[in-house]
Write a protein that holds these residues in place. Structure first.
Motif, PDB file in Angstrom:
ATOM      1  N   PRO A   1     -26.671  11.319 -32.834  1.00  0.00           N
ATOM      2  CA  PRO A   1     -27.885  11.031 -31.981  1.00  0.00           C
ATOM      3  C   PRO A   1     -29.155  10.733 -32.568  1.00  0.00           C
ATOM      4  CG  PRO A   1     -26.559  13.050 -31.315  1.00  0.00           C
ATOM      5  CD  PRO A   1     -26.038  12.700 -32.732  1.00  0.00           C
TER       6      PRO A   1
ATOM      7  N   ALA B   1     -31.649   4.493 -30.254  1.00  0.00           N
ATOM      8  CA  ALA B   1     -30.389   4.804 -29.735  1.00  0.00           C
ATOM      9  C   ALA B   1     -29.587   3.491 -29.581  1.00  0.00           C
ATOM     10  CB  ALA B   1     -30.694   5.576 -28.376  1.00  0.00           C
TER      11      ALA B   1
ATOM     12  N   GLY C   1     -26.336   4.646 -25.577  1.00  0.00           N
ATOM     13  CA  GLY C   1     -26.721   5.960 -26.238  1.00  0.00           C
ATOM     14  C   GLY C   1     -25.900   6.600 -27.005  1.00  0.00           C
TER      15      GLY C   1
ATOM     16  N   THR D   1     -27.043   5.979 -33.275  1.00  0.00           N
ATOM     17  CA  THR D   1     -28.176   5.483 -33.640  1.00  0.00           C
ATOM     18  C   THR D   1     -28.248   4.212 -34.477  1.00  0.00           C
ATOM     19  OG1 THR D   1     -29.210   7.966 -34.113  1.00  0.00           O
ATOM     20  CG2 THR D   1     -30.538   6.026 -35.182  1.00  0.00           C
TER      21      THR D   1
END
Length: 348
Positions: free
Chosen positions: A263, A280, A284, A287
């Motif tokens: 994340p 992001a 989502g 990374t």
């Protein structure tokens, strides 16, 4: 008496600059007899310097650490460097060190000649906060920076440009670009910006009617015109941003995106400033970490900053992917395998 004092100070300077001197080396350097050398050493001991002596073929003298701090002998450049460093620490607001920092700074600046104090004040006034370019950058100091040594910058040039920036004085200078082409520039200097391991001058180029960034180690033959100019409005943050953008555009040859299976909030927490551009991933998931470098080797070195055990994939030019594959084979062989093995085999 003056000759004796000068010689004793020169002896102190030699002892402070080198861990151990043989008696013969000091006698040759100072051009004195061994008896005179012993007398000078005793004078320094009486002043509080802990000077140890050893006998034998390799016998000599060394300046040992003492329980107190006797007077230091500093060159002009050393005095400027210490004062600027202390001012930077004071400005940074290091918790618990405010009193000692300002106290030390006051003592040093009190004994500096007026010309040196003027240089320090000018440098501090026009130097933007230090910055870095980012992972993979040869000019930065972080991931992927590599073993490159920063070019040396003449301290007199740094002080002169600082004064010209502070006094808003036009200058003419010779500048050699990355391709080796030398030109004469007429500029209005605004800010000195330390970026990574290099110093840059941000100035308004009068011939090009635009901002330009100049590396200090490529500047030569500065001529002060004594002509003042009206400075363009510019904050320290704006100066740093302009220099970063110019250096990125000019120096960074390889740009990639690293897809990290972590994340973005956690990734930023782990890498701090170096993950400032991370975003992001699509939907989502994971990374996206942009990395720039002067070479494929520099970008590859940045991948070492991906937290251990976290998967990643590189979206970049074919030469980088080929380099990574070759290095995977190389390290697998170094570990005793015949080729890519384990997690390395699953990388694209």
């Amino acid at each position: 008496m003056a000759a004796t004092t000068s010689r004793t100070l020169e002896l102190l300077s030699l002892l402070q600059s080198h861990r151990h001197w043989t008696a013969r080396e000091l006698v040759d350097r100072l051009e004195v007899s061994e008896r005179t050398l012993r007398r000078d050493v005793e004078r320094l001991r009486e002043l509080g310097y802990a000077i140890e002596s050893t006998r034998g073929v390799a016998g000599g003298y060394r300046l040992a650490a003492g329980t107190g701090l006797p007077p230091l002998l500093l060159t002009d450049d050393e005095g400027v460097a210490i004062a600027v460093g202390l001012r930077s620490q004071a400005a940074a607001g290091l918790r618990g060190a405010e009193h000692t920092t300002f106290s030390a700074l006051a003592k040093i600046e009190q004994v500096l000649p007026p010309a040196l104090r003027r240089r320090i004040e000018a440098l501090q006034a026009v130097a933007a906060p230090a910055g870095a370019i980012g992972p993979g950058s040869g000019a930065g100091g972080g991931p992927g920076a590599g073993p490159r040594t920063a070019p040396s910058v003449d301290s007199d040039l740094l002080g002169l440009l600082a004064l010209c920036c502070r006094d808003a004085e036009r200058i003419r200078m010779k500048y050699t670009d990355a391709a080796g082409s030398a030109t004469t520039r007429s500029i209005e200097p605004h800010r000195l910006v330390p970026l990574g391991r290099r110093w840059y001058l941000l100035a308004w180029d009068r011939d090009r009617d635009d901002w330009r960034t100049f590396r200090l180690d490529r500047i030569d033959d500065v001529f002060q015109t004594r002509v003042r100019f009206a400075p363009h409005p510019l904050t320290d943050d704006e100066a740093l941003e302009r220099v970063q953008r110019a250096v990125r555009w000019r120096d960074q040859a390889v740009r990639v995106e690293v897809l990290v299976a972590m994340p973005v909030e956690e990734f930023r927490e782990r890498l701090g400033w170096w993950a400032r551009d991370a975003v992001a991933g699509s939907g989502g998931a994971g990374t996206v970490w942009p990395v720039e470098g002067e070479s494929v080797a520099g970008v590859a070195a940045a991948l070492l900053w991906v937290p251990e055990g976290v998967g990643c994939r590189v979206d970049g030019p074919p030469e980088l992917l080929a380099y990574l594959a070759a290095q995977a084979e190389r390290f697998a062989a170094a570990a005793g395998g015949g080729g890519p093995a384990g997690p390395a085999a699953r990388l694209p």
